[in-house]
Design a protein around this motif. Structure first.
Motif, PDB file in Angstrom:
ATOM      1  N   GLY A 176      51.889  -4.249 -24.043  1.00  0.00           N
ATOM      2  CA  GLY A 176      51.978  -3.332 -25.175  1.00  0.00           C
ATOM      3  C   GLY A 176      50.996  -3.643 -26.284  1.00  0.00           C
ATOM      4  O   GLY A 176      51.128  -3.135 -27.398  1.00  0.00           O
ATOM      5  N   SER A 177      50.033  -4.527 -25.993  1.00  0.00           N
ATOM      6  CA  SER A 177      48.952  -4.898 -26.921  1.00  0.00           C
ATOM      7  C   SER A 177      49.405  -5.699 -28.124  1.00  0.00           C
ATOM      8  O   SER A 177      48.756  -5.685 -29.170  1.00  0.00           O
ATOM      9  CB  SER A 177      48.149  -3.662 -27.365  1.00  0.00           C
ATOM     10  N   VAL A 178      50.520  -6.404 -27.991  1.00  0.00           N
ATOM     11  CA  VAL A 178      50.872  -7.414 -28.983  1.00  0.00           C
ATOM     12  C   VAL A 178      50.012  -8.647 -28.702  1.00  0.00           C
ATOM     13  O   VAL A 178      49.842  -9.032 -27.546  1.00  0.00           O
ATOM     14  CB  VAL A 178      52.363  -7.766 -28.913  1.00  0.00           C
ATOM     15  N   THR A 179      49.492  -9.257 -29.758  1.00  0.00           N
ATOM     16  CA  THR A 179      48.545 -10.351 -29.566  1.00  0.00           C
ATOM     17  C   THR A 179      49.011 -11.645 -30.220  1.00  0.00           C
ATOM     18  O   THR A 179      49.775 -11.635 -31.196  1.00  0.00           O
ATOM     19  CB  THR A 179      47.170  -9.987 -30.150  1.00  0.00           C
ATOM     20  N   ILE A 180      48.547 -12.765 -29.678  1.00  0.00           N
ATOM     21  CA  ILE A 180      48.741 -14.075 -30.282  1.00  0.00           C
ATOM     22  C   ILE A 180      47.407 -14.813 -30.236  1.00  0.00           C
ATOM     23  O   ILE A 180      46.559 -14.525 -29.375  1.00  0.00           O
ATOM     24  CB  ILE A 180      49.820 -14.912 -29.575  1.00  0.00           C
ATOM     25  N   TYR A 181      47.227 -15.759 -31.166  1.00  0.00           N
ATOM     26  CA  TYR A 181      45.988 -16.521 -31.256  1.00  0.00           C
ATOM     27  C   TYR A 181      46.278 -17.984 -31.550  1.00  0.00           C
ATOM     28  O   TYR A 181      47.244 -18.315 -32.234  1.00  0.00           O
ATOM     29  CB  TYR A 181      45.099 -15.967 -32.383  1.00  0.00           C
ATOM     30  N   ALA A 182      45.399 -18.834 -31.046  1.00  0.00           N
ATOM     31  CA  ALA A 182      45.411 -20.224 -31.472  1.00  0.00           C
ATOM     32  C   ALA A 182      45.025 -20.277 -32.944  1.00  0.00           C
ATOM     33  O   ALA A 182      44.210 -19.472 -33.415  1.00  0.00           O
ATOM     34  CB  ALA A 182      44.427 -21.036 -30.634  1.00  0.00           C
ATOM     35  N   GLU A 183      45.593 -21.239 -33.655  1.00  0.00           N
ATOM     36  CA  GLU A 183      45.311 -21.354 -35.083  1.00  0.00           C
ATOM     37  C   GLU A 183      43.817 -21.535 -35.341  1.00  0.00           C
ATOM     38  O   GLU A 183      43.290 -21.033 -36.337  1.00  0.00           O
ATOM     39  CB  GLU A 183      46.075 -22.532 -35.666  1.00  0.00           C
ATOM     40  N   SER A 184      43.152 -22.222 -34.449  1.00  0.00           N
ATOM     41  CA  SER A 184      41.732 -22.545 -34.658  1.00  0.00           C
ATOM     42  C   SER A 184      40.819 -21.321 -34.581  1.00  0.00           C
ATOM     43  O   SER A 184      39.663 -21.395 -35.027  1.00  0.00           O
ATOM     44  CB  SER A 184      41.278 -23.578 -33.627  1.00  0.00           C
ATOM     45  N   VAL A 185      41.311 -20.209 -34.035  1.00  0.00           N
ATOM     46  CA  VAL A 185      40.451 -19.028 -33.887  1.00  0.00           C
ATOM     47  C   VAL A 185      40.955 -17.827 -34.682  1.00  0.00           C
ATOM     48  O   VAL A 185      40.296 -16.785 -34.700  1.00  0.00           O
ATOM     49  CB  VAL A 185      40.278 -18.637 -32.402  1.00  0.00           C
ATOM     50  N   LYS A 186      42.115 -17.961 -35.321  1.00  0.00           N
ATOM     51  CA  LYS A 186      42.658 -16.833 -36.089  1.00  0.00           C
ATOM     52  C   LYS A 186      41.675 -16.381 -37.149  1.00  0.00           C
ATOM     53  O   LYS A 186      41.093 -17.184 -37.862  1.00  0.00           O
ATOM     54  CB  LYS A 186      43.973 -17.231 -36.751  1.00  0.00           C
ATOM     55  N   GLY A 187      41.487 -15.061 -37.231  1.00  0.00           N
ATOM     56  CA  GLY A 187      40.568 -14.495 -38.202  1.00  0.00           C
ATOM     57  C   GLY A 187      39.131 -14.447 -37.721  1.00  0.00           C
ATOM     58  O   GLY A 187      38.285 -13.820 -38.363  1.00  0.00           O
ATOM     59  N   ARG A 188      38.828 -15.100 -36.615  1.00  0.00           N
ATOM     60  CA  ARG A 188      37.460 -15.104 -36.074  1.00  0.00           C
ATOM     61  C   ARG A 188      37.380 -14.408 -34.721  1.00  0.00           C
ATOM     62  O   ARG A 188      36.371 -13.761 -34.419  1.00  0.00           O
ATOM     63  CB  ARG A 188      36.952 -16.535 -35.920  1.00  0.00           C
ATOM     64  N   PHE A 189      38.414 -14.548 -33.892  1.00  0.00           N
ATOM     65  CA  PHE A 189      38.418 -13.979 -32.544  1.00  0.00           C
ATOM     66  C   PHE A 189      39.404 -12.807 -32.488  1.00  0.00           C
ATOM     67  O   PHE A 189      40.446 -12.815 -33.155  1.00  0.00           O
ATOM     68  CB  PHE A 189      38.858 -15.013 -31.518  1.00  0.00           C
ATOM     69  N   THR A 190      39.076 -11.831 -31.648  1.00  0.00           N
ATOM     70  CA  THR A 190      39.968 -10.695 -31.429  1.00  0.00           C
ATOM     71  C   THR A 190      40.061 -10.402 -29.936  1.00  0.00           C
ATOM     72  O   THR A 190      39.031 -10.219 -29.273  1.00  0.00           O
ATOM     73  CB  THR A 190      39.459  -9.439 -32.144  1.00  0.00           C
ATOM     74  N   ILE A 191      41.286 -10.363 -29.428  1.00  0.00           N
ATOM     75  CA  ILE A 191      41.507  -9.991 -28.042  1.00  0.00           C
ATOM     76  C   ILE A 191      41.929  -8.525 -28.001  1.00  0.00           C
ATOM     77  O   ILE A 191      42.672  -8.052 -28.864  1.00  0.00           O
ATOM     78  CB  ILE A 191      42.569 -10.885 -27.371  1.00  0.00           C
ATOM     79  N   SER A 192      41.440  -7.810 -26.981  1.00  0.00           N
ATOM     80  CA  SER A 192      41.818  -6.408 -26.823  1.00  0.00           C
ATOM     81  C   SER A 192      41.772  -6.075 -25.340  1.00  0.00           C
ATOM     82  O   SER A 192      41.213  -6.826 -24.542  1.00  0.00           O
ATOM     83  CB  SER A 192      40.877  -5.492 -27.614  1.00  0.00           C
ATOM     84  N   ARG A 193      42.359  -4.940 -25.006  1.00  0.00           N
ATOM     85  CA  ARG A 193      42.363  -4.522 -23.613  1.00  0.00           C
ATOM     86  C   ARG A 193      42.100  -3.026 -23.519  1.00  0.00           C
ATOM     87  O   ARG A 193      42.472  -2.269 -24.416  1.00  0.00           O
ATOM     88  CB  ARG A 193      43.684  -4.874 -22.928  1.00  0.00           C
ATOM     89  N   ASP A 194      41.467  -2.629 -22.427  1.00  0.00           N
ATOM     90  CA  ASP A 194      41.230  -1.224 -22.125  1.00  0.00           C
ATOM     91  C   ASP A 194      41.796  -0.991 -20.723  1.00  0.00           C
ATOM     92  O   ASP A 194      41.148  -1.329 -19.726  1.00  0.00           O
ATOM     93  CB  ASP A 194      39.735  -0.908 -22.183  1.00  0.00           C
ATOM     94  N   ASN A 195      42.992  -0.443 -20.662  1.00  0.00           N
ATOM     95  CA  ASN A 195      43.649  -0.266 -19.368  1.00  0.00           C
ATOM     96  C   ASN A 195      42.917   0.754 -18.488  1.00  0.00           C
ATOM     97  O   ASN A 195      42.974   0.670 -17.257  1.00  0.00           O
ATOM     98  CB  ASN A 195      45.099   0.147 -19.569  1.00  0.00           C
ATOM     99  N   ALA A 196      42.234   1.699 -19.090  1.00  0.00           N
ATOM    100  CA  ALA A 196      41.481   2.677 -18.300  1.00  0.00           C
ATOM    101  C   ALA A 196      40.309   2.030 -17.575  1.00  0.00           C
ATOM    102  O   ALA A 196      39.880   2.509 -16.523  1.00  0.00           O
ATOM    103  CB  ALA A 196      40.977   3.795 -19.204  1.00  0.00           C
ATOM    104  N   LYS A 197      39.799   0.929 -18.133  1.00  0.00           N
ATOM    105  CA  LYS A 197      38.659   0.219 -17.536  1.00  0.00           C
ATOM    106  C   LYS A 197      39.081  -1.074 -16.862  1.00  0.00           C
ATOM    107  O   LYS A 197      38.225  -1.827 -16.387  1.00  0.00           O
ATOM    108  CB  LYS A 197      37.607  -0.085 -18.605  1.00  0.00           C
ATOM    109  N   ASN A 198      40.391  -1.354 -16.831  1.00  0.00           N
ATOM    110  CA  ASN A 198      40.883  -2.598 -16.221  1.00  0.00           C
ATOM    111  C   ASN A 198      40.166  -3.822 -16.796  1.00  0.00           C
ATOM    112  O   ASN A 198      39.778  -4.743 -16.062  1.00  0.00           O
ATOM    113  CB  ASN A 198      40.698  -2.581 -14.703  1.00  0.00           C
ATOM    114  N   THR A 199      39.997  -3.841 -18.100  1.00  0.00           N
ATOM    115  CA  THR A 199      39.198  -4.890 -18.726  1.00  0.00           C
ATOM    116  C   THR A 199      39.890  -5.417 -19.978  1.00  0.00           C
ATOM    117  O   THR A 199      40.477  -4.648 -20.751  1.00  0.00           O
ATOM    118  CB  THR A 199      37.804  -4.359 -19.084  1.00  0.00           C
ATOM    119  N   VAL A 200      39.788  -6.721 -20.155  1.00  0.00           N
ATOM    120  CA  VAL A 200      40.225  -7.363 -21.394  1.00  0.00           C
ATOM    121  C   VAL A 200      39.000  -8.011 -22.028  1.00  0.00           C
ATOM    122  O   VAL A 200      38.115  -8.493 -21.328  1.00  0.00           O
ATOM    123  CB  VAL A 200      41.351  -8.386 -21.139  1.00  0.00           C
ATOM    124  N   TYR A 201      38.973  -7.990 -23.347  1.00  0.00           N
ATOM    125  CA  TYR A 201      37.825  -8.483 -24.105  1.00  0.00           C
ATOM    126  C   TYR A 201      38.233  -9.604 -25.043  1.00  0.00           C
ATOM    127  O   TYR A 201      39.385  -9.683 -25.474  1.00  0.00           O
ATOM    128  CB  TYR A 201      37.203  -7.357 -24.933  1.00  0.00           C
TER     129      TYR A 201
END
Length: 120
Positions: free
Chosen positions: A54-79
């Motif tokens: 459902g596109s809820v995300t979590i991050y390691a503290e060391s990357v919060k605010g710098r990294f972003t995870i996302s997904r495109d289900n139509a392309k079967n891809t996560v970024y």
């Protein structure tokens, strides 16, 4: 079963950006929680970021605010968009997938990894 192939790693200067991609095979990608892990030389593998079906995300503290995870289900891809990179971000980055609850462990499927090197 799902096969995962990462791309987008490389060499970048500190402060720069990279976007990693993970392409998944199969027609049920949307059912999988997805994650990015990394492992630096001499260190344990660590969870960097994860995203639920459902596109809820979590991050390691060391990357919060710098990294972003996302997904495109139509392309079967996560970024993984990585900004403001630091030398400490240097590692092999792995894409992983799982079915079922939870985001921190029990990933059954893994990619081969892509090297990210950040120079100072």
């Amino acid at each position: 079963q799902v096969q995962l192939v990462e791309s987008g790693g490389g060499l970048v200067q500190a402060g720069g950006s990279l976007r990693l991609s993970c392409a998944a095979s199969g027609r049920t990608f949307s059912r999988y929680a997805m994650a990015w892990f990394r492992q630096a030389p001499g260190k344990q593998r660590e969870l960097v970021a994860a995203i639920t079906t459902g596109s809820v995300t979590i991050y390691a503290e060391s990357v919060k605010g710098r990294f972003t995870i996302s997904r495109d289900n139509a392309k079967n891809t996560v970024y993984l968009q990585m900004n403001s990179l630091k030398p400490d971000d240097t590692a092999v980055y792995y894409c992983a997938a799982k079915l079922g609850p939870g985001l921190y462990s029990d990933y059954a499927y893994w990619g081969q990894g892509t090297q990210v090197t950040v120079s100072s």
